[in-house]
Design a protein around this motif. Structure first.
Motif, short mmCIF file in Angstrom:
data_model
loop_
_atom_site.label_atom_id
_atom_site.label_comp_id
_atom_site.label_asym_id
_atom_site.label_seq_id
_atom_site.Cartn_x
_atom_site.Cartn_y
_atom_site.Cartn_z
N UNK A 1 1.01 -1.17 0.11
CA UNK A 1 0.20 0.00 0.00
C UNK A 1 0.97 1.12 -0.04
N UNK A 2 0.45 2.24 -0.82
CA UNK A 2 1.12 3.36 -0.57
C UNK A 2 0.98 4.12 0.67
N UNK A 3 1.94 5.06 1.03
CA UNK A 3 1.98 5.65 2.26
C UNK A 3 0.54 6.54 2.45
N UNK A 4 0.25 6.94 3.53
CA UNK A 4 -1.19 8.03 3.76
C UNK A 4 -0.63 9.19 2.90
N UNK A 5 -1.24 9.92 2.32
CA UNK A 5 -0.73 11.24 1.84
C UNK A 5 -0.29 11.04 0.33
N UNK A 6 0.10 9.92 0.12
CA UNK A 6 0.62 9.74 -1.30
C UNK A 6 -0.30 8.66 -2.29
N UNK A 7 -1.48 8.88 -1.77
CA UNK A 7 -2.53 8.17 -2.61
C UNK A 7 -2.62 8.81 -3.84
N UNK A 8 -2.45 8.43 -4.78
CA UNK A 8 -2.84 9.35 -6.06
C UNK A 8 -2.58 8.45 -7.30
N UNK A 9 -2.84 9.18 -8.53
CA UNK A 9 -2.71 8.35 -9.84
C UNK A 9 -1.80 9.22 -10.59
N UNK A 10 -0.97 8.39 -11.48
CA UNK A 10 0.08 9.19 -12.38
C UNK A 10 -0.84 9.41 -13.52
N UNK A 11 -0.18 10.81 -14.18
CA UNK A 11 -0.89 11.08 -15.41
C UNK A 11 -0.93 9.77 -16.73
N UNK A 12 0.27 9.01 -16.76
CA UNK A 12 0.28 8.17 -17.67
C UNK A 12 -1.05 6.85 -17.37
N UNK A 13 -1.13 6.54 -16.27
CA UNK A 13 -2.36 5.72 -16.00
C UNK A 13 -3.63 6.26 -16.48
N UNK A 14 -3.95 7.41 -15.92
CA UNK A 14 -5.30 8.23 -16.45
C UNK A 14 -5.21 8.36 -17.76
N UNK A 15 -4.18 8.68 -18.76
CA UNK A 15 -4.19 8.85 -19.99
C UNK A 15 -4.33 7.67 -20.63
N UNK A 16 -4.05 6.55 -20.22
CA UNK A 16 -4.32 5.34 -20.78
C UNK A 16 -5.74 4.84 -20.57
N UNK A 17 -6.20 5.24 -19.48
CA UNK A 17 -7.65 4.72 -19.15
C UNK A 17 -8.66 5.78 -19.89
N UNK A 18 -8.37 7.02 -20.35
CA UNK A 18 -8.96 7.99 -21.11
C UNK A 18 -9.16 7.33 -22.51
N UNK A 19 -8.13 6.44 -23.19
CA UNK A 19 -8.40 5.92 -24.53
C UNK A 19 -9.17 4.61 -24.26
#
Length: 239
Positions: free
Chosen positions: A8-26
């Motif tokens: 698990x990511x540390x608390x406060x560092x829960x986020x998405x990277x732009x590359x992940x979002x971009x792939x999902x957007x297509x």
């Protein structure tokens, strides 16, 4: 989902990277559960593949740096510029564009180096970085920069021929550059991705051959489809 298989990511560092979002957007990945996991957990890493990618990426990054400094000699070029975390639509974006060119008038050009094949998601990724840069300036009460354009540099051509090199360095510039890489339907898709992946409740998985083939979380997902086990039958009688 077997959460014990992932860190698990540390608390406060829960986020998405732009590359992940971009792939999902297509719609390269349309599984909401995968995006929800990517927000909160670290994807398993193949050290051999990652090392190979680093070598290839560094070579393209150097090529991008040279191209930008040659083309925009009066501007400042910043390589691998870390951006602050940007809360958007219920989730948080965090990432580092490969290059940001700052012009004397304060305008910006966002560029990324890619060692793989050309993909529409790469433009979307650059556009997301552009939005993050504008949001970061706004959050600090600084002038919101104009986005002069976006550039992609690819490294899948060895030829030194100028025509081939131009095909590996792509530009979208002008007043409407951001709207070209992030048209309204894409923005709407991104807003929905952030809302669903940032929500507290766990979304349902959307298993499919496409979604599961390269999913980072399929080893822990009971709904994952193993494409290698699919039965293939001869369909000659249809033709």
């Amino acid at each position: 989902m077997d959460f014990n298989l992932f860190k698990r990511k540390a608390r406060g560092y829960e986020c998405l990277g732009p590359s992940v979002v971009a792939k999902a957007a297509t719609f390269e990945n349309s599984c909401d559960l995968s995006l929800w996991m990517a927000t909160r957990y670290k994807a398993p890493k193949n050290d051999t593949s990652f090392s190979k990618w680093q070598l290839e990426h560094t070579a393209v990054l150097s090529k991008l740096n040279t191209r930008l400094k040659t083309k925009y000699q009066d501007a400042k070029t910043y390589m691998e510029l870390p951006l602050q975390k940007i809360p958007l639509h219920g989730n948080t974006l965090f990432g580092t564009p490969d290059a940001v060119v700052e012009f004397p008038d304060g305008g910006l050009l966002v560029a990324d180096a890619k060692s793989g094949k050309k993909n529409q998601s790469h433009w979307i990724q650059c556009g997301i970085y552009g939005v993050m840069l504008r949001a970061a300036a706004w959050s600090k009460n600084k002038p919101i920069p104009n986005l002069f354009g976006f550039a992609l540099c690819y490294g899948d051509a060895e030829s030194s021929n100028s025509d081939n090199q131009d095909k590996q360095f792509l530009l979208i510039t002008g007043e409407n550059a951001l709207d070209q890489v992030l048209p309204e339907p894409t923005k709407e898709r991104i807003r929905n991705i952030l809302k669903v992946s940032g929500a507290a409740e766990i979304p349902d998985a959307n298993p499919s051959s496409n979604n599961c083939r390269f999913c980072d979380w399929k080893i822990g997902c009971p709904n994952a489809i193993e494409t290698s086990n699919e039965v293939t039958v001869d369909a000659s009688h249809f033709l």
